[in-house]
Write an enzyme that holds these catalytic residues in place. Structure first.
Site, PDB file in Angstrom:
ATOM      1  N   THR A 132       0.754  -1.241   0.000  1.00  0.00           N
ATOM      2  CA  THR A 132       0.000   0.000   0.000  1.00  0.00           C
ATOM      3  C   THR A 132       0.793   1.306   0.000  1.00  0.00           C
ATOM      4  O   THR A 132       1.790   1.427   0.692  1.00  0.00           O
ATOM      5  CB  THR A 132      -0.894  -0.009   1.258  1.00  0.00           C
ATOM      6  OG1 THR A 132      -1.536  -1.268   1.357  1.00  0.00           O
ATOM      7  CG2 THR A 132      -1.920   1.080   1.215  1.00  0.00           C
ATOM      8  N   VAL A 161     -10.982  -8.500  -0.898  1.00  0.00           N
ATOM      9  CA  VAL A 161     -11.047  -7.065  -0.621  1.00  0.00           C
ATOM     10  C   VAL A 161     -10.271  -6.809   0.657  1.00  0.00           C
ATOM     11  O   VAL A 161     -10.598  -7.358   1.705  1.00  0.00           O
ATOM     12  CB  VAL A 161     -12.501  -6.579  -0.470  1.00  0.00           C
ATOM     13  CG1 VAL A 161     -12.524  -5.095  -0.109  1.00  0.00           C
ATOM     14  CG2 VAL A 161     -13.271  -6.825  -1.756  1.00  0.00           C
ATOM     15  N   GLY A 162      -9.257  -6.001   0.580  1.00  0.00           N
ATOM     16  CA  GLY A 162      -8.438  -5.699   1.751  1.00  0.00           C
ATOM     17  C   GLY A 162      -8.926  -4.472   2.486  1.00  0.00           C
ATOM     18  O   GLY A 162     -10.054  -4.003   2.309  1.00  0.00           O
ATOM     19  N   ASP A 163      -8.053  -3.915   3.296  1.00  0.00           N
ATOM     20  CA  ASP A 163      -8.423  -2.777   4.127  1.00  0.00           C
ATOM     21  C   ASP A 163      -8.493  -1.466   3.341  1.00  0.00           C
ATOM     22  O   ASP A 163      -9.265  -0.576   3.691  1.00  0.00           O
ATOM     23  CB  ASP A 163      -7.411  -2.617   5.256  1.00  0.00           C
ATOM     24  CG  ASP A 163      -5.995  -2.401   4.725  1.00  0.00           C
ATOM     25  OD1 ASP A 163      -5.476  -3.329   4.095  1.00  0.00           O
ATOM     26  OD2 ASP A 163      -5.426  -1.327   4.943  1.00  0.00           O
TER      27      ASP A 163
END
Length: 272
Positions: A132, A161-163
């Protein structure tokens, strides 16, 4: 109000041979965003400009240079938030319903159906060192904003789906408190709602340093998760903190850029 912009290039291990390129890339992104602020631009435009610069840099796992999926199709999770209207633009969930699989050993969230038209890029790509990228900003009008963008985990499942696209986890912005962008193990960040947790501590009167330490410490002790964050308050105080081995970061304020990668490393230079 003196503008402030802070960027990060992802929390995680960094090999010695790429550190100088990461420093150059993170400083360039911070400079791009800060120039927008210095010319009277909005916090939203500034964080977008900074993150796009990082997305276009092959050293960072975001945008054109993201980790590949198990299917070898690139997927981008990106979010941008403006505090004054509390808006979010989320590419993670478009075209599908969320299925909660909390407790899964692999991922917390998967799409129930897939619509790759929601993805920003389709590329075959090799994995990079870091994950990220993100930016937070305070503009001259007192508005704050954040942007977080990632390619996610290497060899992640299709539909994961990540953060990053989740408001309160990958980032949060509120003009009455500040703005934050997070990085690290996405499933852990989701479980503790890291971004909103940090701003909650600020609401309780904690400084940016104290709030960052409390929330990252809680994630580490509660779910064994490591990560990092950048944070700016409504008054212009800022911090970059992490519990991983390294995190490239840069902060621009009062015509100077502060930057580093490893714990205890801070270099300060004048901006042109």
């Amino acid at each position: 109000m003196n503008p402030v912009l802070v960027v990060h290039g992802g929390a995680g291990p960094v090999s010695e041979d790429v550190k100088e390129r990461l420093r150059q890339g993170i400083v360039r992104a911070a400079t791009v965003g800060y120039c927008i602020l210095r010319e009277g631009g909005s916090a939203v435009d500034a964080v977008e400009g900074a993150v796009v610069t990082l997305e276009d840099n092959p050293e960072f796992n975001a945008g054109k240079c993201a980790f590949r999926l198990m299917s070898a199709i690139q997927h981008i999770e990106e979010e941008k938030s403006r505090a004054e209207k509390k808006e979010s633009k989320d590419s993670g969930g478009k075209g599908g319903t969320f299925n909660s699989v909390l407790g899964s050993k692999l991922h917390c969230w998967l799409w129930a159906s897939f619509s790759f038209s929601a993805c920003r890029f389709f590329l075959f790509i090799f994995s990079r060192n870091l994950e990220t990228v993100g930016a937070v900003a305070l503009d001259c009008k007192g508005n704050v904003a954040y942007a977080t963008s990632t390619g996610g985990l290497v060899n992640k499942m299709v539909g994961r789906v990540g953060d990053s696209p989740c408001v309160g986890s990958g980032g949060y912005a509120d003009n009455d408190i500040g703005a934050i962008s997070t990085t690290g193990h996405g499933e852990s960040i989701l479980k503790v709602n890291l971004a909103r947790l940090t701003l909650y501590h600020m609401e309780q009167g904690k400084t940016v340093e104290e709030a960052a330490d409390l929330s990252l410490g809680y994630m580490k002790s509660r779910v064994k998760g490591l990560g990092g964050l950048i944070l700016v308050s409504k008054t212009g105080d800022w911090v970059a903190k992490w519990t991983t081995t390294s995190m490239p970061w840069a902060a621009t304020k009062d015509g100077k850029v502060h930057f580093g990668i490893d714990p205890g490393e801070t270099t300060i230079k004048d901006l042109a």
